[in-house]
Design a protein around this motif. Structure first.
Motif, PDB file in Angstrom:
ATOM      1  N   LEU A  40      44.390 -20.961  40.589  1.00  0.00           N
ATOM      2  CA  LEU A  40      45.704 -20.788  41.195  1.00  0.00           C
ATOM      3  C   LEU A  40      46.678 -20.144  40.208  1.00  0.00           C
ATOM      4  O   LEU A  40      47.462 -19.269  40.578  1.00  0.00           O
ATOM      5  CB  LEU A  40      46.241 -22.139  41.668  1.00  0.00           C
ATOM      6  CG  LEU A  40      47.559 -22.110  42.427  1.00  0.00           C
ATOM      7  CD1 LEU A  40      47.409 -21.319  43.713  1.00  0.00           C
ATOM      8  CD2 LEU A  40      48.002 -23.525  42.737  1.00  0.00           C
ATOM      9  N   GLY A  41      46.620 -20.551  38.950  1.00  0.00           N
ATOM     10  CA  GLY A  41      47.465 -19.942  37.926  1.00  0.00           C
ATOM     11  C   GLY A  41      47.149 -18.470  37.730  1.00  0.00           C
ATOM     12  O   GLY A  41      48.055 -17.645  37.573  1.00  0.00           O
ATOM     13  N   LEU A  42      45.869 -18.118  37.740  1.00  0.00           N
ATOM     14  CA  LEU A  42      45.469 -16.722  37.587  1.00  0.00           C
ATOM     15  C   LEU A  42      45.970 -15.884  38.758  1.00  0.00           C
ATOM     16  O   LEU A  42      46.511 -14.794  38.568  1.00  0.00           O
ATOM     17  CB  LEU A  42      43.945 -16.616  37.467  1.00  0.00           C
ATOM     18  CG  LEU A  42      43.379 -15.200  37.379  1.00  0.00           C
ATOM     19  CD1 LEU A  42      43.791 -14.547  36.069  1.00  0.00           C
ATOM     20  CD2 LEU A  42      41.868 -15.233  37.510  1.00  0.00           C
ATOM     21  N   VAL A  43      45.811 -16.390  39.969  1.00  0.00           N
ATOM     22  CA  VAL A  43      46.282 -15.663  41.151  1.00  0.00           C
ATOM     23  C   VAL A  43      47.800 -15.503  41.106  1.00  0.00           C
ATOM     24  O   VAL A  43      48.330 -14.426  41.407  1.00  0.00           O
ATOM     25  CB  VAL A  43      45.828 -16.385  42.440  1.00  0.00           C
ATOM     26  CG1 VAL A  43      46.528 -15.827  43.657  1.00  0.00           C
ATOM     27  CG2 VAL A  43      44.328 -16.277  42.601  1.00  0.00           C
ATOM     28  N   ALA A  44      48.516 -16.526  40.728  1.00  0.00           N
ATOM     29  CA  ALA A  44      49.977 -16.451  40.636  1.00  0.00           C
ATOM     30  C   ALA A  44      50.406 -15.449  39.578  1.00  0.00           C
ATOM     31  O   ALA A  44      51.344 -14.666  39.789  1.00  0.00           O
ATOM     32  CB  ALA A  44      50.553 -17.836  40.334  1.00  0.00           C
ATOM     33  N   TRP A  45      49.738 -15.439  38.439  1.00  0.00           N
ATOM     34  CA  TRP A  45      50.082 -14.510  37.366  1.00  0.00           C
ATOM     35  C   TRP A  45      49.825 -13.065  37.797  1.00  0.00           C
ATOM     36  O   TRP A  45      50.666 -12.178  37.590  1.00  0.00           O
ATOM     37  CB  TRP A  45      49.286 -14.843  36.101  1.00  0.00           C
ATOM     38  CG  TRP A  45      49.556 -13.905  34.975  1.00  0.00           C
ATOM     39  CD1 TRP A  45      50.703 -13.795  34.240  1.00  0.00           C
ATOM     40  CD2 TRP A  45      48.651 -12.929  34.458  1.00  0.00           C
ATOM     41  NE1 TRP A  45      50.561 -12.818  33.301  1.00  0.00           N
ATOM     42  CE2 TRP A  45      49.314 -12.272  33.403  1.00  0.00           C
ATOM     43  CE3 TRP A  45      47.353 -12.561  34.784  1.00  0.00           C
ATOM     44  CZ2 TRP A  45      48.714 -11.255  32.688  1.00  0.00           C
ATOM     45  CZ3 TRP A  45      46.757 -11.551  34.056  1.00  0.00           C
ATOM     46  CH2 TRP A  45      47.441 -10.905  33.019  1.00  0.00           C
ATOM     47  N   SER A  49      52.829 -10.350  38.431  1.00  0.00           N
ATOM     48  CA  SER A  49      52.893  -9.112  37.658  1.00  0.00           C
ATOM     49  C   SER A  49      52.851  -7.893  38.573  1.00  0.00           C
ATOM     50  O   SER A  49      53.485  -6.884  38.310  1.00  0.00           O
ATOM     51  CB  SER A  49      51.763  -9.048  36.631  1.00  0.00           C
ATOM     52  OG  SER A  49      50.509  -8.965  37.272  1.00  0.00           O
ATOM     53  N   TYR A  50      52.138  -7.995  39.696  1.00  0.00           N
ATOM     54  CA  TYR A  50      52.104  -6.890  40.655  1.00  0.00           C
ATOM     55  C   TYR A  50      53.466  -6.717  41.314  1.00  0.00           C
ATOM     56  O   TYR A  50      53.961  -5.604  41.473  1.00  0.00           O
ATOM     57  CB  TYR A  50      51.032  -7.152  41.717  1.00  0.00           C
ATOM     58  CG  TYR A  50      51.007  -6.113  42.811  1.00  0.00           C
ATOM     59  CD1 TYR A  50      50.441  -4.869  42.588  1.00  0.00           C
ATOM     60  CD2 TYR A  50      51.550  -6.374  44.061  1.00  0.00           C
ATOM     61  CE1 TYR A  50      50.417  -3.910  43.579  1.00  0.00           C
ATOM     62  CE2 TYR A  50      51.529  -5.427  45.052  1.00  0.00           C
ATOM     63  CZ  TYR A  50      50.963  -4.197  44.814  1.00  0.00           C
ATOM     64  OH  TYR A  50      50.952  -3.248  45.804  1.00  0.00           O
ATOM     65  N   LEU A  51      54.101  -7.812  41.710  1.00  0.00           N
ATOM     66  CA  LEU A  51      55.387  -7.732  42.388  1.00  0.00           C
ATOM     67  C   LEU A  51      56.519  -7.336  41.453  1.00  0.00           C
ATOM     68  O   LEU A  51      57.457  -6.654  41.862  1.00  0.00           O
ATOM     69  CB  LEU A  51      55.716  -9.067  43.061  1.00  0.00           C
ATOM     70  CG  LEU A  51      54.827  -9.438  44.244  1.00  0.00           C
ATOM     71  CD1 LEU A  51      55.177 -10.840  44.729  1.00  0.00           C
ATOM     72  CD2 LEU A  51      54.964  -8.434  45.363  1.00  0.00           C
ATOM     73  N   LEU A  52      56.451  -7.765  40.209  1.00  0.00           N
ATOM     74  CA  LEU A  52      57.526  -7.473  39.275  1.00  0.00           C
ATOM     75  C   LEU A  52      57.427  -6.084  38.654  1.00  0.00           C
ATOM     76  O   LEU A  52      58.402  -5.585  38.108  1.00  0.00           O
ATOM     77  CB  LEU A  52      57.558  -8.525  38.159  1.00  0.00           C
ATOM     78  CG  LEU A  52      57.963  -9.921  38.619  1.00  0.00           C
ATOM     79  CD1 LEU A  52      57.878 -10.898  37.457  1.00  0.00           C
ATOM     80  CD2 LEU A  52      59.350  -9.914  39.215  1.00  0.00           C
ATOM     81  N   ARG A  53      56.249  -5.485  38.755  1.00  0.00           N
ATOM     82  CA  ARG A  53      56.073  -4.145  38.197  1.00  0.00           C
ATOM     83  C   ARG A  53      56.821  -3.172  39.098  1.00  0.00           C
ATOM     84  O   ARG A  53      56.384  -2.845  40.180  1.00  0.00           O
ATOM     85  CB  ARG A  53      54.591  -3.806  38.143  1.00  0.00           C
ATOM     86  CG  ARG A  53      54.284  -2.497  37.515  1.00  0.00           C
ATOM     87  CD  ARG A  53      52.808  -2.283  37.416  1.00  0.00           C
ATOM     88  NE  ARG A  53      52.099  -3.003  38.462  1.00  0.00           N
ATOM     89  CZ  ARG A  53      51.006  -2.592  39.043  1.00  0.00           C
ATOM     90  NH1 ARG A  53      50.452  -1.481  38.696  1.00  0.00           N
ATOM     91  NH2 ARG A  53      50.411  -3.306  39.985  1.00  0.00           N
ATOM     92  N   ALA A  54      57.949  -2.728  38.665  1.00  0.00           N
ATOM     93  CA  ALA A  54      58.781  -1.858  39.485  1.00  0.00           C
ATOM     94  C   ALA A  54      58.361  -0.404  39.310  1.00  0.00           C
ATOM     95  O   ALA A  54      58.280   0.097  38.195  1.00  0.00           O
ATOM     96  CB  ALA A  54      60.242  -2.024  39.100  1.00  0.00           C
TER      97      ALA A  54
END
Length: 138
Positions: A40-45, A49-54
């Motif tokens: 779950l931690g890996l999926v969240a990370w 990172s995908y969503l925050l990568r603008a």
């Protein structure tokens, strides 16, 4: 004939212990919980990172028109941060899926949007015009 009730012989002491089964189940549950939390931690990370990568440039090809056997006109629309320039890669494919044209169109840094009708040169009849992606200049 009379049948007398028979009793089962007693089980050997410690051989079929319920306590060791419960202990093993507890250890397996703990291991499963730890693995689940790590997953779950890996999926969240990865998701974060995908969503925050603008991406500084987002483009699209809303319309295109095949002009001739060697040209496809398309409208290139790009939304970007003001002051960010770069290139957008567009390609065209024939009816069999082979690439017949590809070009990096420059996007000027001025403004927060860019829209222009551009011509993509092809080696054969193109049936598509698709945006592969936009890359901001460094």
């Amino acid at each position: 004939m009379t049948s007398s009730p028979t009793s089962a012989p007693p089980l050997p002491e410690g051989r079929y212990s319920r306590r060791s089964d419960e202990e093993a189940d507890r250890k397996l549950r703990i291991a499963a919980i730890v693995c689940g939390v790590l997953l779950l931690g890996l999926v969240a990370w990865l998701g974060g990172s995908y969503l925050l990568r603008a991406t500084a440039m987002n483009g699209s090809v809303p319309t295109f028109q095949v002009v001739s056997a060697h040209e496809v006109q398309l409208q290139l629309s790009v939304r970007k941060d003001d002051g960010t320039g770069g290139v957008c890669t567009v390609r065209s494919q024939d009816k069999n899926g082979s690439v017949v044209g590809q070009y990096d169109f420059p996007v000027p840094a001025a403004g927060s949007s860019y829209s222009k009708v551009v011509t993509l040169k092809t080696t054969d009849w193109g049936t598509t015009a698709e945006l592969l992606g936009c890359t901001p200049s460094k």
